[in-house]
Write an enzyme that holds these catalytic residues in place. Structure first.
Site, PDB file in Angstrom:
ATOM      1  N   ASP A  82       0.828  -1.204   0.000  1.00 23.14           N
ATOM      2  CA  ASP A  82       0.000   0.000   0.000  1.00 23.14           C
ATOM      3  C   ASP A  82       0.867   1.260   0.000  1.00 23.14           C
ATOM      4  OD1 ASP A  82      -2.287  -1.499   0.002  1.00 23.14           O
ATOM      5  OD2 ASP A  82      -2.763  -1.163   2.119  1.00 23.14           O
ATOM      6  N   ASP A 109      -2.103  -2.292  -9.044  1.00 26.49           N
ATOM      7  CA  ASP A 109      -0.876  -1.516  -9.257  1.00 26.49           C
ATOM      8  C   ASP A 109      -0.823  -0.937 -10.670  1.00 26.49           C
ATOM      9  OD1 ASP A 109      -0.641  -4.068 -10.384  1.00 26.49           O
ATOM     10  OD2 ASP A 109       1.540  -4.084 -10.201  1.00 26.49           O
TER      11      ASP A 109
END
Length: 217
Positions: A82, A109
């Site tokens: 994260d 991502d």
């Protein structure tokens, strides 16, 4: 006259209350249009803003996918993952502001952006700058984590190109995938003709398509 002034004064708190309510409502709407982890625009907000950038002059559309992100998650934990996503979002936002563009987190991502470019040489320079910005290490709990990215891009000129945002994203996505497979930092589309078939609106080979596979992230 005094009664008029008294009535006006009485209305001031009410007006202030409505202004505060409107401000809070705008903030809630703004928050709902932002990705909670990165602060970037959501897909819907990006879909509204990106065409404005494209209509404004020569631009480019980018699709960015981080490399070896699963390895970061597996080795260092999801909190570290994260942190990498959040840092990447901040870097992309700063880059987009400099280049008169807008950026979105597509999910996981993967990110997309539209930004102004003025020539193919400018696009190459911008891609190099974008790569350098993304690939700076992200430090988590004192540990620097290496970040890599594969980027696909396509240049667009509203004076000569008659394609929509969806097609441009598809072209950039194809180049991102080719860059990831070849190990290149980035690749650009040579024309406006998509090279891959699609299934349910997704490039063949993507997860979620029939027999889809994807290069290791």
């Amino acid at each position: 006259m005094s009664e008029v002034l008294l009535a006006a004064a009485a209305g001031v708190p009410m007006a202030a209350g409505w202004s505060l309510h409107a401000l809070r409502l705008r903030r809630r709407i703004e928050t709902a249009r932002r990705d909670p982890l990165t602060g970037l625009w959501t897909r819907d907000a990006f879909a509204q803003r990106a065409p404005r950038v494209l209509a404004g002059g020569r631009s480019a559309v980018y699709v960015i996918d981080l490399d070896r992100f699963k390895e970061i998650n597996d080795t260092h934990g999801h909190a570290a993952g994260d942190a990498v996503i959040a840092a990447t979002g901040q870097r992309l936002a700063a880059w987009a502001n400099t280049n008169l563009g807008t950026v979105v987190r597509l999910g996981g991502d993967e990110f997309a952006a539209v930004a102004r470019v003025y020539s193919l040489a400018d696009l190459s320079w911008t891609l190099s700058e974008l790569t350098r910005a993304i690939e700076q290490p992200v430090t988590v709990d004192g540990c620097p984590l290496a970040v890599g990215a594969s980027i696909g891009a396509v240049a667009y000129d509203p004076a000569t190109d008659d394609v929509d945002l969806s097609t441009l994203l598809r072209l950039a996505d194809e180049q991102m995938y080719a860059a990831k497979r070849s190990g290149a930092d980035w690749l650009t589309a040579l024309d406006m003709t998509p090279q891959s078939a699609t299934a349910n609106g997704r490039r063949a080979g993507r997860p979620g398509t029939a027999n889809g596979t994807e290069a290791a992230a």
